[in-house]
Scaffold this active site. Structure first.
Site, PDB file in Angstrom:
ATOM      1  N   GLU A 125       0.669  -1.144  -0.060  1.00 17.88           N
ATOM      2  CA  GLU A 125      -0.139  -0.037   0.144  1.00 17.88           C
ATOM      3  C   GLU A 125       0.875   1.244  -0.023  1.00 17.88           C
ATOM      4  O   GLU A 125       0.708   2.088  -0.727  1.00 17.88           O
ATOM      5  CB  GLU A 125      -0.939   0.150   1.248  1.00 17.88           C
ATOM      6  CG  GLU A 125      -2.031  -1.093   0.889  1.00 17.88           C
ATOM      7  CD  GLU A 125      -2.708  -1.373   2.302  1.00 17.88           C
ATOM      8  OE1 GLU A 125      -3.959  -1.281   2.320  1.00 17.88           O
ATOM      9  OE2 GLU A 125      -2.230  -1.327   3.463  1.00 17.88           O
ATOM     10  N   GLU A 185      -3.768 -10.270   4.187  1.00 15.88           N
ATOM     11  CA  GLU A 185      -4.806  -9.920   5.064  1.00 15.88           C
ATOM     12  C   GLU A 185      -5.618 -11.087   5.177  1.00 15.88           C
ATOM     13  O   GLU A 185      -6.117 -11.135   6.395  1.00 15.88           O
ATOM     14  CB  GLU A 185      -5.421  -8.523   4.744  1.00 15.88           C
ATOM     15  CG  GLU A 185      -4.417  -7.592   4.940  1.00 15.88           C
ATOM     16  CD  GLU A 185      -3.284  -7.195   3.775  1.00 15.88           C
ATOM     17  OE1 GLU A 185      -2.699  -6.097   3.969  1.00 15.88           O
ATOM     18  OE2 GLU A 185      -3.367  -7.847   3.059  1.00 15.88           O
TER      19      GLU A 185
END
Length: 252
Positions: free
Chosen positions: A111, A131
């Site tokens: 990210e 995740e």
């Protein structure tokens, strides 16, 4: 200014920001996020381009799970929005940011990387969104930035399976723009930063602020915004000077 989790140096108008938690594979904790925010807020006019890299064997392994704490839904929302705010400052702060990627570019590290404008990976780099295996969901902007780069369908598969893309795959998919031999990412990032620093500042600014916003607009609004950005950039004294220099070289 000194920071606990990053190292910062400025030379020849290029600011080099190094994530400095190598023992934690440069995992992102609150302290690192605070340092990044403070650093980008405090950069002065002597830094026109930024290079972002990681100390040690990895760029960033993502969220520091060792500091995970149970939060209420509202607290999670606020924490996610803080990540968004910091990464927005990187992407839309007006300075081109070149990232040098090696080793893990995972989760929050991916990210962070995709908030930069030019990404150089060496052959040790690998990309992953784990995740789903941790029982959580991305919160630092991946569903927007990574999803735009590789597409929502491929990102969904990436999250469901925990798939790891190697450096060649990441380059092919657009997670990096350049692929170099192992150990050469920082040198190439510095070379590109020096090249970008020679551009007209308004041209760099327009490239950073206009293109991403235009991508979210309708065609009519995008074309209008493009005209506005062109009007601002092309009517500057710097643009006129550079055009005259170019024309005079051609005449010579």
């Amino acid at each position: 200014m000194k920071y606990e989790n990053i190292l910062v140096s400025i030379e020849n108008s290029i600011a080099h920001i190094r994530l400095n938690r190598p023992a934690k594979r440069n995992a992102v904790n609150n302290g690192l996020l605070q340092d990044l925010e403070a650093c980008f807020d405090s950069l002065g006019s002597d830094a026109t381009v930024v290079v972002l890299s990681g100390e040690g064997e990895h760029f960033s392994a993502g969220l520091d799970l060792s500091e995970h704490q149970v939060r209420s839904p509202f607290e999670v929302l606020q924490h996610s929005q803080w990540w968004h705010k910091v990464f927005q400052k990187i992407q839309f702060g007006g300075r081109p940011v070149v990232s040098a990627l090696h080793g893990a570019v995972v989760g929050g590290g991916l990210e962070l990387a995709t908030s930069t404008h030019v990404r150089v990976a060496d052959k040790s780099a690998f990309f992953q969104l784990p995740e789903g295996q941790r029982g959580i969901f991305v919160g630092g902007g991946a569903s927007v930035r990574v999803g735009k780069i590789i597409g929502p369908d491929r990102m969904t598969e990436m999250m469901l399976t925990g798939r790891r893309y190697n450096a060649e795959d990441g380059y092919r998919l657009g997670l990096s723009h350049y692929l170099v031999e192992q150990g050469q990412a920082l040198d190439e990032a510095m070379r590109l930063a020096a090249q970008i620093a020679t551009n007209a500042p308004l041209s760099n600014w327009a490239s950073i602020t206009a293109v991403s916003n235009i991508g979210d607009m309708s065609m009519a609004n995008g074309l209008y915004t493009e005209s506005l950005a062109a009007a601002i950039a092309q009517s500057s004294d710097e643009a006129n000077r550079r055009m005259q220099e170019f024309l005079n070289r051609k005449k010579g």
